[in-house]
Design a protein around this motif. Structure first.
Motif, PDB file in Angstrom:
ATOM      1  N   LEU A  66      38.574  33.725  30.434  1.00 19.71           N
ATOM      2  CA  LEU A  66      39.280  34.564  31.398  1.00 19.71           C
ATOM      3  C   LEU A  66      39.908  33.701  32.482  1.00 19.71           C
ATOM      4  O   LEU A  66      39.232  32.891  33.107  1.00 19.71           O
ATOM      5  N   ASN A  67      41.208  33.896  32.696  1.00 16.53           N
ATOM      6  CA  ASN A  67      41.926  33.304  33.825  1.00 16.53           C
ATOM      7  C   ASN A  67      42.378  34.478  34.707  1.00 16.53           C
ATOM      8  O   ASN A  67      43.445  35.051  34.477  1.00 16.53           O
ATOM      9  N   PRO A  68      41.563  34.876  35.699  1.00 20.98           N
ATOM     10  CA  PRO A  68      41.858  36.096  36.473  1.00 20.98           C
ATOM     11  C   PRO A  68      42.954  35.870  37.509  1.00 20.98           C
ATOM     12  O   PRO A  68      42.719  35.888  38.716  1.00 20.98           O
ATOM     13  N   SER A  69      44.144  35.673  37.018  1.00 23.00           N
ATOM     14  CA  SER A  69      45.291  35.392  37.881  1.00 23.00           C
ATOM     15  C   SER A  69      46.462  36.259  37.439  1.00 23.00           C
ATOM     16  O   SER A  69      46.725  36.374  36.236  1.00 23.00           O
ATOM     17  N   PRO A  70      47.152  36.888  38.411  1.00 23.09           N
ATOM     18  CA  PRO A  70      46.934  36.873  39.862  1.00 23.09           C
ATOM     19  C   PRO A  70      45.713  37.713  40.265  1.00 23.09           C
ATOM     20  O   PRO A  70      45.452  38.745  39.665  1.00 23.09           O
ATOM     21  N   LEU A  71      45.009  37.227  41.296  1.00 28.61           N
ATOM     22  CA  LEU A  71      43.795  37.884  41.770  1.00 28.61           C
ATOM     23  C   LEU A  71      43.976  38.259  43.238  1.00 28.61           C
ATOM     24  O   LEU A  71      44.199  37.393  44.077  1.00 28.61           O
ATOM     25  N   GLU A  72      43.878  39.555  43.528  1.00 25.63           N
ATOM     26  CA  GLU A  72      44.083  40.026  44.893  1.00 25.63           C
ATOM     27  C   GLU A  72      42.808  39.897  45.710  1.00 25.63           C
ATOM     28  O   GLU A  72      41.698  40.061  45.197  1.00 25.63           O
ATOM     29  N   GLU A  73      42.966  39.611  46.999  1.00 20.33           N
ATOM     30  CA  GLU A  73      41.813  39.531  47.891  1.00 20.33           C
ATOM     31  C   GLU A  73      41.089  40.874  47.915  1.00 20.33           C
ATOM     32  O   GLU A  73      41.694  41.939  47.878  1.00 20.33           O
ATOM     33  N   GLY A  74      39.774  40.811  47.974  1.00 17.42           N
ATOM     34  CA  GLY A  74      38.958  42.023  47.996  1.00 17.42           C
ATOM     35  C   GLY A  74      38.581  42.536  46.630  1.00 17.42           C
ATOM     36  O   GLY A  74      37.837  43.509  46.515  1.00 17.42           O
ATOM     37  N   THR A  75      39.072  41.885  45.566  1.00 18.32           N
ATOM     38  CA  THR A  75      38.746  42.325  44.205  1.00 18.32           C
ATOM     39  C   THR A  75      37.304  41.968  43.850  1.00 18.32           C
ATOM     40  O   THR A  75      36.860  40.845  44.082  1.00 18.32           O
ATOM     41  N   MET A 123      33.897  31.562  29.464  1.00 18.55           N
ATOM     42  CA  MET A 123      34.505  30.517  30.290  1.00 18.55           C
ATOM     43  C   MET A 123      35.442  31.160  31.300  1.00 18.55           C
ATOM     44  O   MET A 123      36.341  31.915  30.926  1.00 18.55           O
ATOM     45  N   LEU A 124      35.219  30.853  32.563  1.00 18.69           N
ATOM     46  CA  LEU A 124      36.042  31.379  33.648  1.00 18.69           C
ATOM     47  C   LEU A 124      36.899  30.242  34.183  1.00 18.69           C
ATOM     48  O   LEU A 124      36.382  29.232  34.669  1.00 18.69           O
ATOM     49  N   PHE A 125      38.222  30.392  34.086  1.00 17.89           N
ATOM     50  CA  PHE A 125      39.176  29.402  34.579  1.00 17.89           C
ATOM     51  C   PHE A 125      39.812  29.927  35.850  1.00 17.89           C
ATOM     52  O   PHE A 125      40.518  30.939  35.837  1.00 17.89           O
ATOM     53  N   ILE A 126      39.621  29.226  36.982  1.00 17.26           N
ATOM     54  CA  ILE A 126      40.157  29.665  38.262  1.00 17.26           C
ATOM     55  C   ILE A 126      40.644  28.449  39.045  1.00 17.26           C
ATOM     56  O   ILE A 126      40.308  27.307  38.733  1.00 17.26           O
ATOM     57  N   ASN A 127      41.461  28.721  40.093  1.00 17.46           N
ATOM     58  CA  ASN A 127      41.815  27.658  41.021  1.00 17.46           C
ATOM     59  C   ASN A 127      41.000  27.816  42.302  1.00 17.46           C
ATOM     60  O   ASN A 127      40.161  28.716  42.411  1.00 17.46           O
ATOM     61  N   ASN A 158      30.062  29.383  32.246  1.00 21.00           N
ATOM     62  CA  ASN A 158      30.880  28.184  32.391  1.00 21.00           C
ATOM     63  C   ASN A 158      32.040  28.455  33.343  1.00 21.00           C
ATOM     64  O   ASN A 158      32.880  29.317  33.070  1.00 21.00           O
ATOM     65  N   VAL A 159      32.077  27.721  34.450  1.00 21.76           N
ATOM     66  CA  VAL A 159      33.118  27.902  35.470  1.00 21.76           C
ATOM     67  C   VAL A 159      33.908  26.606  35.592  1.00 21.76           C
ATOM     68  O   VAL A 159      33.341  25.545  35.893  1.00 21.76           O
ATOM     69  N   ILE A 160      35.207  26.689  35.342  1.00 26.22           N
ATOM     70  CA  ILE A 160      36.113  25.538  35.466  1.00 26.22           C
ATOM     71  C   ILE A 160      37.090  25.843  36.594  1.00 26.22           C
ATOM     72  O   ILE A 160      37.747  26.901  36.587  1.00 26.22           O
ATOM     73  N   ILE A 161      37.188  24.932  37.567  1.00 21.03           N
ATOM     74  CA  ILE A 161      38.064  25.138  38.716  1.00 21.03           C
ATOM     75  C   ILE A 161      39.105  24.027  38.748  1.00 21.03           C
ATOM     76  O   ILE A 161      38.762  22.840  38.776  1.00 21.03           O
ATOM     77  N   THR A 162      40.383  24.398  38.751  1.00 18.02           N
ATOM     78  CA  THR A 162      41.452  23.424  38.887  1.00 18.02           C
ATOM     79  C   THR A 162      41.708  23.184  40.374  1.00 18.02           C
ATOM     80  O   THR A 162      41.690  24.106  41.181  1.00 18.02           O
ATOM     81  N   SER A 187      40.199  18.467  38.611  1.00 11.60           N
ATOM     82  CA  SER A 187      39.480  19.679  38.230  1.00 11.60           C
ATOM     83  C   SER A 187      37.992  19.381  38.227  1.00 11.60           C
ATOM     84  O   SER A 187      37.568  18.218  38.259  1.00 11.60           O
ATOM     85  N   MET A 188      37.178  20.427  38.195  1.00 13.86           N
ATOM     86  CA  MET A 188      35.728  20.262  38.131  1.00 13.86           C
ATOM     87  C   MET A 188      35.132  21.424  37.368  1.00 13.86           C
ATOM     88  O   MET A 188      35.786  22.441  37.148  1.00 13.86           O
ATOM     89  N   ALA A 189      33.883  21.250  36.951  1.00 18.30           N
ATOM     90  CA  ALA A 189      33.241  22.286  36.145  1.00 18.30           C
ATOM     91  C   ALA A 189      31.745  22.317  36.399  1.00 18.30           C
ATOM     92  O   ALA A 189      31.110  21.284  36.619  1.00 18.30           O
TER      93      ALA A 189
END
Length: 310
Positions: free
Chosen positions: A167-176, A186-190, A223-227, A233-235
């Motif tokens: 899952l790449n939850p983008s675009p992601l609104e504040e408060g979601t 696997m969660l892919f986020i910035n 699994n959390v991957i952050i760009t 990036s890091m994981a």
């Protein structure tokens, strides 16, 4: 491509990318002068991922729809020319293909405005019908350029069907609040998305390793991957924790680099690499992308990458 030969399914939106240049990314209240307004071969996150994986030789299918218009036809051409399976991509005369605007600064940074309309995207009954026709698929990649409830349903159903879900939850609104994501492997986020998922102000400085650990605990995704943009990036994963450096390159345009990184990572997994090695290779892939102007149109083949890596 026969459906039982597909390794990766992409469930996300298709749109057409319009671009313009600015001196720097504008701040609140600033009126920015822009120039070089034009269209690029960029279909949004879903289309980009399908194209990138296909160009690497991956067996990928796109599941979704677009308008029966020029934008929809461009999606068919771009993904088809790359070699993606389009047997579950269709054009609907009752909807319009979405549009995105990418603002590119002189330092290569960018801002993306997404004009996707949820009513013009694939819905849950359509998704259920099409996704259940696949078998033996290794990975499902989805994101929020389709309605959030459709994307999360895709991940749940993919997990039920035995796929590894990304899952790449983008675009992601504040408060979601995404609730329990234990069905997301696997969660892919910035960085910004990580802060939103933790309910933190987007301008707050966070230790990204601590943030990733907190996201794993809160959302139950393993699994959390952050760009991290120019910082790599890091994981935090079931295989351990690590940081991946940026591969040196002259940054011209960052648009599409995140989609390319995700695509290269998933392709590596289909080739048997572990997550750490996949991220290292994906960092090199992203270096190629940022050193060229454009997104899907410049996603490289293996031959182009081999020449670049030399």
């Amino acid at each position: 491509m026969a459906q039982n030969q597909v390794d990766v399914i992409v469930v996300n939106g298709h749109g057409v990318g319009e671009y313009c240049n600015v001196k720097k990314i504008p701040v609140v209240g600033e009126t920015a002068k822009c120039w070089n307004r034009h269209f690029e071969e960029d279909g949004g996150k879903g289309t980009n991922v399908a194209i990138a994986i296909a160009k690497l030789g991956g067996k990928v299918a796109f599941v979704g729809k677009a308008g029966d218009d020029e934008g929809g036809r461009l999606g068919k051409k771009w993904m088809g020319d790359a070699g993606a399976d389009l047997s579950h991509y269709w054009m609907d005369p009752n909807i319009s293909t979405g549009l995105g605007l990418c603002i590119i600064a002189e330092d290569g940074n960018n801002m993306i405005l997404n004009f996707e309309d949820g009513e013009d995207s694939i819905n849950i009954p359509e998704l259920d019908e099409h996704l259940r026709q696949f078998s033996g698929v290794k990975y499902l990649v989805t994101g929020f350029e389709v309605p959030e409830e459709v994307s999360l349903y895709a991940a749940r159903l993919g997990k039920e069907l035995g796929m590894t879900t990304v899952l790449n939850p983008s675009p992601l609104e504040e408060g979601t609040d995404l609730g329990d994501l234990s069905y997301v492997d696997m969660l892919f986020i910035n960085e910004t998305e990580a802060k939103i998922m933790l309910g933190k102000p987007t301008d707050e400085d966070l230790d990204m390793f601590e943030a990733a650990r907190a996201i794993r605990e809160r959302y139950h995704t393993p699994n959390v991957i952050i760009t991290l943009g120019g910082d790599g990036s890091m994981a935090v994963t079931e295989e351990g924790e690590w940081e991946t450096a940026v591969y040196p390159a002259d940054c011209i345009d960052q648009c599409g680099a995140g989609d390319g990184f995700l695509s290269a990572f998933i392709w590596c997994l289909t080739q048997g690499k572990n997550m750490k090695d996949a991220m290292t290779w994906a960092s090199r892939y992203a270096a190629y992308v940022v050193s060229h102007e454009g997104t899907a149109g410049v996603y490289p083949t293996m031959k182009q990458l081999d020449e670049f890596f030399k």
